[in-house]
Design a protein around this motif. Structure first.
Motif, PDB file in Angstrom:
ATOM      1  N   ARG A 125       0.825  -1.215   0.000  1.00 32.34           N
ATOM      2  CA  ARG A 125       0.000   0.000   0.000  1.00 32.34           C
ATOM      3  C   ARG A 125       0.853   1.256   0.000  1.00 32.34           C
ATOM      4  NH1 ARG A 125      -4.822  -1.899   4.172  1.00 32.34           N
ATOM      5  NH2 ARG A 125      -5.970  -3.108   2.606  1.00 32.34           N
ATOM      6  N   LEU A 126       1.921   1.204   0.763  1.00 32.22           N
ATOM      7  CA  LEU A 126       2.820   2.355   0.795  1.00 32.22           C
ATOM      8  C   LEU A 126       3.387   2.609  -0.598  1.00 32.22           C
ATOM      9  CD1 LEU A 126       5.065   2.436   3.993  1.00 32.22           C
ATOM     10  CD2 LEU A 126       3.692   4.263   2.990  1.00 32.22           C
ATOM     11  N   SER A 127       3.735   1.537  -1.248  1.00 32.29           N
ATOM     12  CA  SER A 127       4.316   1.648  -2.584  1.00 32.29           C
ATOM     13  C   SER A 127       3.338   2.289  -3.569  1.00 32.29           C
ATOM     14  CB  SER A 127       4.735   0.252  -3.058  1.00 32.29           C
ATOM     15  OG  SER A 127       5.398   0.334  -4.291  1.00 32.29           O
ATOM     16  N   VAL A 128       2.101   1.792  -3.561  1.00 30.88           N
ATOM     17  CA  VAL A 128       1.083   2.341  -4.456  1.00 30.88           C
ATOM     18  C   VAL A 128       0.868   3.828  -4.159  1.00 30.88           C
ATOM     19  CG1 VAL A 128      -1.368   2.310  -5.038  1.00 30.88           C
ATOM     20  CG2 VAL A 128      -0.099   0.159  -4.859  1.00 30.88           C
ATOM     21  N   LEU A 129       0.804   4.134  -2.889  1.00 29.31           N
ATOM     22  CA  LEU A 129       0.598   5.518  -2.470  1.00 29.31           C
ATOM     23  C   LEU A 129       1.748   6.404  -2.953  1.00 29.31           C
ATOM     24  CD1 LEU A 129      -1.553   6.987  -0.967  1.00 29.31           C
ATOM     25  CD2 LEU A 129      -0.571   6.194   1.189  1.00 29.31           C
ATOM     26  N   ASP A 130       2.967   5.933  -2.753  1.00 33.68           N
ATOM     27  CA  ASP A 130       4.144   6.662  -3.218  1.00 33.68           C
ATOM     28  C   ASP A 130       4.097   6.927  -4.714  1.00 33.68           C
ATOM     29  OD1 ASP A 130       5.745   7.364  -1.116  1.00 33.68           O
ATOM     30  OD2 ASP A 130       6.793   5.439  -1.029  1.00 33.68           O
ATOM     31  N   ILE A 131       3.778   5.871  -5.442  1.00 36.09           N
ATOM     32  CA  ILE A 131       3.783   5.962  -6.902  1.00 36.09           C
ATOM     33  C   ILE A 131       2.763   6.978  -7.396  1.00 36.09           C
ATOM     34  CG2 ILE A 131       3.184   4.699  -9.003  1.00 36.09           C
ATOM     35  CD1 ILE A 131       4.462   2.208  -7.541  1.00 36.09           C
ATOM     36  N   VAL A 132       1.548   6.881  -6.862  1.00 37.40           N
ATOM     37  CA  VAL A 132       0.507   7.816  -7.301  1.00 37.40           C
ATOM     38  C   VAL A 132       0.838   9.240  -6.863  1.00 37.40           C
ATOM     39  CG1 VAL A 132      -1.936   8.405  -7.164  1.00 37.40           C
ATOM     40  CG2 VAL A 132      -1.248   6.022  -7.314  1.00 37.40           C
ATOM     41  N   ALA A 133       1.395   9.356  -5.642  1.00 28.71           N
ATOM     42  CA  ALA A 133       1.687  10.689  -5.114  1.00 28.71           C
ATOM     43  C   ALA A 133       2.811  11.374  -5.894  1.00 28.71           C
ATOM     44  CB  ALA A 133       2.059  10.593  -3.637  1.00 28.71           C
ATOM     45  N   ASN A 134       3.768  10.570  -6.352  1.00 32.08           N
ATOM     46  CA  ASN A 134       4.916  11.156  -7.047  1.00 32.08           C
ATOM     47  C   ASN A 134       4.675  11.394  -8.527  1.00 32.08           C
ATOM     48  OD1 ASN A 134       6.758  11.456  -4.896  1.00 32.08           O
ATOM     49  ND2 ASN A 134       7.058   9.239  -4.890  1.00 32.08           N
ATOM     50  N   ARG A 135       3.540  10.922  -9.010  1.00 27.03           N
ATOM     51  CA  ARG A 135       3.246  11.094 -10.425  1.00 27.03           C
ATOM     52  C   ARG A 135       2.456  12.372 -10.630  1.00 27.03           C
ATOM     53  NH1 ARG A 135       3.035   8.436 -15.641  1.00 27.03           N
ATOM     54  NH2 ARG A 135       4.467   7.170 -14.409  1.00 27.03           N
ATOM     55  N   PRO A 136       3.005  13.293 -11.408  1.00 26.07           N
ATOM     56  CA  PRO A 136       2.195  14.461 -11.742  1.00 26.07           C
ATOM     57  C   PRO A 136       1.118  14.014 -12.727  1.00 26.07           C
ATOM     58  CG  PRO A 136       4.353  14.576 -12.795  1.00 26.07           C
ATOM     59  CD  PRO A 136       4.280  13.260 -12.094  1.00 26.07           C
ATOM     60  N   GLY A 137      -0.108  14.283 -12.429  1.00 21.43           N
ATOM     61  CA  GLY A 137      -1.187  13.841 -13.306  1.00 21.43           C
ATOM     62  C   GLY A 137      -1.585  12.406 -13.019  1.00 21.43           C
ATOM     63  N   HIS A 138      -2.451  11.882 -13.847  1.00 22.77           N
ATOM     64  CA  HIS A 138      -3.034  10.564 -13.598  1.00 22.77           C
ATOM     65  C   HIS A 138      -2.173   9.424 -14.140  1.00 22.77           C
ATOM     66  CE1 HIS A 138      -4.241  11.238 -17.727  1.00 22.77           C
ATOM     67  NE2 HIS A 138      -4.769  12.381 -17.334  1.00 22.77           N
ATOM     68  N   ILE A 139      -2.409   8.248 -13.584  1.00 21.50           N
ATOM     69  CA  ILE A 139      -1.617   7.080 -13.950  1.00 21.50           C
ATOM     70  C   ILE A 139      -2.509   5.845 -13.991  1.00 21.50           C
ATOM     71  CG2 ILE A 139      -0.998   6.784 -11.521  1.00 21.50           C
ATOM     72  CD1 ILE A 139       1.635   5.553 -12.422  1.00 21.50           C
TER      73      ILE A 139
ATOM     74  N   LEU B 279       5.597  -0.087 -11.896  1.00 20.96           N
ATOM     75  CA  LEU B 279       6.481   0.660 -10.998  1.00 20.96           C
ATOM     76  C   LEU B 279       6.576  -0.026  -9.635  1.00 20.96           C
ATOM     77  CD1 LEU B 279       5.402   4.305 -11.917  1.00 20.96           C
ATOM     78  CD2 LEU B 279       7.550   3.143 -12.492  1.00 20.96           C
ATOM     79  N   ALA B 280       5.458  -0.554  -9.178  1.00 16.97           N
ATOM     80  CA  ALA B 280       5.446  -1.199  -7.862  1.00 16.97           C
ATOM     81  C   ALA B 280       6.338  -2.444  -7.864  1.00 16.97           C
ATOM     82  CB  ALA B 280       4.023  -1.572  -7.463  1.00 16.97           C
ATOM     83  N   LYS B 281       6.350  -3.137  -8.993  1.00 19.53           N
ATOM     84  CA  LYS B 281       7.146  -4.363  -9.083  1.00 19.53           C
ATOM     85  C   LYS B 281       8.641  -4.087  -8.962  1.00 19.53           C
ATOM     86  CE  LYS B 281       5.169  -6.020 -12.830  1.00 19.53           C
ATOM     87  NZ  LYS B 281       4.802  -6.901 -13.976  1.00 19.53           N
ATOM     88  N   GLU B 282       9.042  -2.854  -9.258  1.00 16.83           N
ATOM     89  CA  GLU B 282      10.459  -2.529  -9.122  1.00 16.83           C
ATOM     90  C   GLU B 282      10.913  -2.631  -7.668  1.00 16.83           C
ATOM     91  OE1 GLU B 282      11.132   1.274 -10.881  1.00 16.83           O
ATOM     92  OE2 GLU B 282      10.556   0.617 -12.905  1.00 16.83           O
ATOM     93  N   GLN B 283       9.974  -2.362  -6.760  1.00 13.66           N
ATOM     94  CA  GLN B 283      10.339  -2.432  -5.345  1.00 13.66           C
ATOM     95  C   GLN B 283       9.858  -3.721  -4.688  1.00 13.66           C
ATOM     96  OE1 GLN B 283       9.746   1.125  -3.168  1.00 13.66           O
ATOM     97  NE2 GLN B 283       9.789   2.456  -4.973  1.00 13.66           N
ATOM     98  N   HIS B 284       8.741  -4.274  -5.218  1.00 13.13           N
ATOM     99  CA  HIS B 284       8.186  -5.503  -4.652  1.00 13.13           C
ATOM    100  C   HIS B 284       7.854  -6.446  -5.798  1.00 13.13           C
ATOM    101  CE1 HIS B 284       7.762  -3.437  -0.781  1.00 13.13           C
ATOM    102  NE2 HIS B 284       7.290  -2.419  -1.481  1.00 13.13           N
ATOM    103  N   PRO B 285       8.867  -7.145  -6.309  1.00  8.40           N
ATOM    104  CA  PRO B 285       8.710  -7.938  -7.528  1.00  8.40           C
ATOM    105  C   PRO B 285       7.571  -8.949  -7.469  1.00  8.40           C
ATOM    106  CG  PRO B 285      11.014  -7.813  -6.892  1.00  8.40           C
ATOM    107  CD  PRO B 285      10.222  -7.231  -5.756  1.00  8.40           C
TER     108      PRO B 285
END
Lengths: 142, 142
Positions: A22-36, A44-50
């Motif tokens: 959940r932290l990872s998803v939150l980070d990813i969405v928060a760091n992305r300008p605009g929608h994803i 992107l999440a798999k890069e940290q949690h394969p």
DNA sequence: ACCGTTGTTGCATGGATTTGCGATAAACAA
DNA sequence: TTGTTTATCGCAAATCCATGCAACAACGGT
């Protein structure tokens, strides 16, 4: 890093557990300008949690949406998400022909929303309304 | 039988072919008071054309939607359709908790629509806007 | 530090809708 | 009627998202 610390506290206070996924998803969405898109979040999440599963991404995004932490944008037949920043709230107008996305001040929907609320007791989920239609380039006047 | 003869002419005049499958879908949607799910259209269509494929139902419904012959209502994670009767135009408010559907006069969206048109040149697809939210029963005031 | 409760995850599966493709059949001219 | 063109269909596969379930792990209590 990017203003989603309150979202973490939010989850905890509502009885939800804070997992690395959940932290990872939150980070990813928060760091992305605009929608994803969900698939992009997954990559992107798999890069940290394969080992993370796509189902977890979807579940997490839906959870964050229910909590008002992220908002959903319907683009074509896919769902996109972005951090719900109360400072820069906006809606989206998506062209059904070229899939371009324009943002819109929620002020445009405020009066409409209040009428539904007042006259029908219906509370529209304004944050997650995507307005479909045809943009000025794809459908010029005249 | 039910006022969709003009829709048939409409298809023809736009260069589309009139097939038994399309006629069947049109009949089914036209004869149904209120909205109907794609799967239900399929079941009814099979009674007359046992070999009709679900993909054809979906393609036909999307075609009719593009032509403005039917309108789409998003209920939960499923699509419903109904005949676009210009005399009784309306939008839908769908509760995300109990999936109840209320209808709404398009007058509520008229001013909003005109502003988008005038200020952004964006032509919203009003007929197919489904307003999600929470109804008065699921989320009483107070 | 350990334990127990119970919310979460990964995996497999299912549901809804879309799309690619070769076969079929509307539409129209001769 | 017959032939030609090409939109449409049926079928299969793919896409996107949701869900059931047993194993797992977060968190509060000890």
């Amino acid at each position: 890093m990017s203003g989603h610390e309150s979202a973490v506290a939010r989850l905890r206070s509502e009885g939800y557990r804070m997992t690395p996924q959940r932290l990872s998803v939150l980070d990813i969405v928060a760091n992305r300008p605009g929608h994803i898109g969900a698939d992009e979040v997954w990559n992107l999440a798999k890069e940290q949690h394969p080992y993370v599963d796509l189902a977890t991404i979807y579940r997490t995004l839906q959870l964050l949406k229910r909590l008002g932490v992220v908002t959903e944008v319907v683009i074509g037949n896919k769902l996109h998400f972005e951090l719900a920043d109360h400072q820069t709230r906006h809606n989206h107008m998506v062209c059904s022909e070229c899939y371009s996305v324009q943002t819109l001040s929620p002020a445009y929907l405020a009066e409409f929303s209040q009428r539904l609320q007042g006259e029908f007791g219906f509370t529209p989920d304004l944050d997650n309304i995507t307005i479909g239609g045809v943009c000025s380039i794809c459908h010029p006047p005249g």
